[in-house]
Design a protein around this motif. Structure first.
Motif, PDB file in Angstrom:
ATOM      1  N   UNK A 183       0.837  -1.192  -0.034  1.00  0.00           N
ATOM      2  CA  UNK A 183       0.136  -0.099  -0.042  1.00  0.00           C
ATOM      3  C   UNK A 183       0.787   1.326  -0.098  1.00  0.00           C
ATOM      4  N   UNK A 184       1.944   1.238   0.864  1.00  0.00           N
ATOM      5  CA  UNK A 184       2.840   2.406   0.848  1.00  0.00           C
ATOM      6  C   UNK A 184       3.578   2.523  -0.704  1.00  0.00           C
ATOM      7  N   UNK A 185       3.750   1.374  -1.218  1.00  0.00           N
ATOM      8  CA  UNK A 185       4.256   1.660  -2.751  1.00  0.00           C
ATOM      9  C   UNK A 185       3.417   2.346  -3.574  1.00  0.00           C
ATOM     10  N   UNK A 186       2.074   1.612  -3.520  1.00  0.00           N
ATOM     11  CA  UNK A 186       1.080   2.101  -4.298  1.00  0.00           C
ATOM     12  C   UNK A 186       0.668   3.694  -4.135  1.00  0.00           C
ATOM     13  N   UNK A 187       1.006   4.036  -3.055  1.00  0.00           N
ATOM     14  CA  UNK A 187       0.475   5.588  -2.765  1.00  0.00           C
ATOM     15  C   UNK A 187       1.805   6.220  -3.137  1.00  0.00           C
ATOM     16  N   UNK A 188       2.919   5.689  -2.995  1.00  0.00           N
ATOM     17  CA  UNK A 188       4.235   6.552  -3.908  1.00  0.00           C
ATOM     18  C   UNK A 188       4.113   6.477  -5.231  1.00  0.00           C
ATOM     19  N   UNK A 189       3.656   5.543  -5.840  1.00  0.00           N
ATOM     20  CA  UNK A 189       3.245   5.465  -7.513  1.00  0.00           C
ATOM     21  C   UNK A 189       2.140   6.520  -7.778  1.00  0.00           C
ATOM     22  N   UNK A 190       1.176   6.726  -7.084  1.00  0.00           N
ATOM     23  CA  UNK A 190       0.074   7.709  -7.406  1.00  0.00           C
ATOM     24  C   UNK A 190       0.668   9.033  -7.354  1.00  0.00           C
ATOM     25  N   UNK A 191       1.552   9.271  -6.141  1.00  0.00           N
ATOM     26  CA  UNK A 191       2.247  10.613  -5.970  1.00  0.00           C
ATOM     27  C   UNK A 191       3.256  11.024  -7.098  1.00  0.00           C
ATOM     28  N   UNK A 192       3.900   9.911  -7.581  1.00  0.00           N
ATOM     29  CA  UNK A 192       4.751  10.115  -8.643  1.00  0.00           C
ATOM     30  C   UNK A 192       4.135  10.429 -10.186  1.00  0.00           C
ATOM     31  N   UNK A 193       2.774   9.590 -10.212  1.00  0.00           N
ATOM     32  CA  UNK A 193       1.791   9.961 -11.270  1.00  0.00           C
ATOM     33  C   UNK A 193       1.564  11.270 -11.294  1.00  0.00           C
ATOM     34  N   UNK A 194       0.849  11.595 -10.205  1.00  0.00           N
ATOM     35  CA  UNK A 194       0.366  13.145 -10.100  1.00  0.00           C
ATOM     36  C   UNK A 194       1.470  14.055 -10.595  1.00  0.00           C
ATOM     37  N   UNK A 195       2.838  13.907  -9.811  1.00  0.00           N
ATOM     38  CA  UNK A 195       3.766  15.003 -10.231  1.00  0.00           C
ATOM     39  C   UNK A 195       4.075  14.950 -11.389  1.00  0.00           C
ATOM     40  N   UNK A 196       4.062  13.885 -12.049  1.00  0.00           N
ATOM     41  CA  UNK A 196       4.372  13.693 -13.621  1.00  0.00           C
ATOM     42  C   UNK A 196       3.234  14.471 -14.523  1.00  0.00           C
ATOM     43  N   UNK A 197       1.865  14.165 -14.220  1.00  0.00           N
ATOM     44  CA  UNK A 197       0.894  14.830 -14.887  1.00  0.00           C
ATOM     45  C   UNK A 197       1.092  16.347 -14.663  1.00  0.00           C
ATOM     46  N   UNK A 198       1.212  16.797 -13.554  1.00  0.00           N
ATOM     47  CA  UNK A 198       1.380  17.991 -13.407  1.00  0.00           C
ATOM     48  C   UNK A 198       2.601  18.830 -14.279  1.00  0.00           C
ATOM     49  N   UNK A 199       3.814  18.076 -14.158  1.00  0.00           N
ATOM     50  CA  UNK A 199       4.709  18.459 -14.971  1.00  0.00           C
ATOM     51  C   UNK A 199       4.360  18.436 -16.242  1.00  0.00           C
ATOM     52  N   UNK A 200       3.604  17.388 -16.943  1.00  0.00           N
ATOM     53  CA  UNK A 200       3.490  17.657 -18.236  1.00  0.00           C
ATOM     54  C   UNK A 200       2.509  18.768 -18.838  1.00  0.00           C
ATOM     55  N   UNK A 201       1.535  18.868 -17.850  1.00  0.00           N
ATOM     56  CA  UNK A 201       0.616  20.104 -18.082  1.00  0.00           C
ATOM     57  C   UNK A 201       1.336  21.363 -18.213  1.00  0.00           C
ATOM     58  N   UNK A 202       2.231  21.610 -17.151  1.00  0.00           N
ATOM     59  CA  UNK A 202       3.215  22.835 -17.256  1.00  0.00           C
ATOM     60  C   UNK A 202       4.108  22.806 -18.479  1.00  0.00           C
ATOM     61  N   UNK A 203       4.494  21.708 -18.818  1.00  0.00           N
ATOM     62  CA  UNK A 203       5.413  21.923 -20.196  1.00  0.00           C
ATOM     63  C   UNK A 203       4.549  22.287 -21.087  1.00  0.00           C
ATOM     64  N   UNK A 204       3.168  21.604 -21.328  1.00  0.00           N
ATOM     65  CA  UNK A 204       2.246  22.069 -22.402  1.00  0.00           C
ATOM     66  C   UNK A 204       1.962  23.510 -22.278  1.00  0.00           C
ATOM     67  N   UNK A 205       1.847  24.060 -21.307  1.00  0.00           N
ATOM     68  CA  UNK A 205       1.450  25.505 -20.911  1.00  0.00           C
ATOM     69  C   UNK A 205       2.617  26.208 -21.596  1.00  0.00           C
ATOM     70  N   UNK A 206       3.783  25.848 -21.228  1.00  0.00           N
ATOM     71  CA  UNK A 206       4.943  26.655 -21.563  1.00  0.00           C
ATOM     72  C   UNK A 206       5.209  26.619 -23.180  1.00  0.00           C
TER      73      UNK A 206
END
Length: 230
Positions: free
Chosen positions: A168-191
């Protein structure tokens, strides 16, 4: 941990290990004793069978001798009544001989009967003790197996809980990494949009300034009427 406590812990673990080995060895010894006792009881049953067979043969011989004593006694009396004293004496001597043999056989029969009775009682007691021992050994083995199973299940349950928590801890870390990656992709697209001017074009189109932008209903009607007049 102090050396004294360490030594106490090691000594306790060693004692438990030695006790476990001794207990296991004791059960094996009892198993062997049980097998030996059953073999001895089997031999006792065989000996009892032989004694019973000899007792029956002696009984039959005793009955036969008793019958012969009675027969020759009658012969002696009959011969004496007929006046044949020689024959009567000969029959009487035969009776005396048969009675001697009968006395011997009766003594032997008494010995066989006593031995049979005693042996039967002793075998019955021994068989009862063997059954009790067997029951106790089976009970100890069954309890040991159940407790080992309980320990195994408990250990696996604890291990499973630890594994599940880790997963469960690993799953939570994966979710956080995915959310971080999605936010980074959105920011890159805006730029990227800002650098290419597409962001500004989108704003103009939305304001209706550029072709394809949003057009009000009244403006659209005016366009259609103008086209008709032209």
């Amino acid at each position: 941990m102090s050396l004294k406590k360490l030594w106490t812990a090691l000594r306790g673990a060693t004692n438990e290990s030695l006790e476990a080995v001794a207990d296991s060895q004791s059960i094996r010894i009892l198993d062997q004793e049980l097998r030996d006792a059953k073999k001895e009881l089997q031999a006792c049953d065989e000996n009892l069978t032989k004694i019973m067979a000899k007792r029956k043969l002696t009984e039959a011989k005793t009955k036969s001798l008793t019958s012969e004593v009675e027969t020759y006694t009658n012969h002696a009396i009959a011969a004496s009544e007929k006046g044949d004293e020689a024959l009567a004496i000969e029959c009487a001597e035969r009776v005396s001989e048969l009675e001697t043999n009968l006395e011997v056989e009766q003594s032997i029969l008494t010995g066989f009967t006593t031995s049979e009775k005693t042996l039967k009682a002793n075998i019955a007691k021994a068989k009862t003790n063997v059954r009790r021992m067997e029951q106790q050994i089976d009970q100890v083995k069954a309890t040991e197996s159940v407790q080992k199973a309980q320990v195994a299940v408990s250990s696996r349950h604890m291990g499973a809980n630890t594994k599940v928590k880790t997963a469960l801890d690993s799953l939570e870390r994966i979710k956080q990494k995915q959310q971080q990656r999605s936010a980074e992709l959105e920011a890159a697209e805006e730029l990227a949009n800002e650098e290419s001017g597409s962001s500004l074009d989108a704003k103009l189109k939305q304001a209706g300034i550029q072709p394809g932008g949003e057009v009000k209903g009244s403006d659209k009607l005016a366009q259609l009427l103008a086209k008709k007049k032209g």
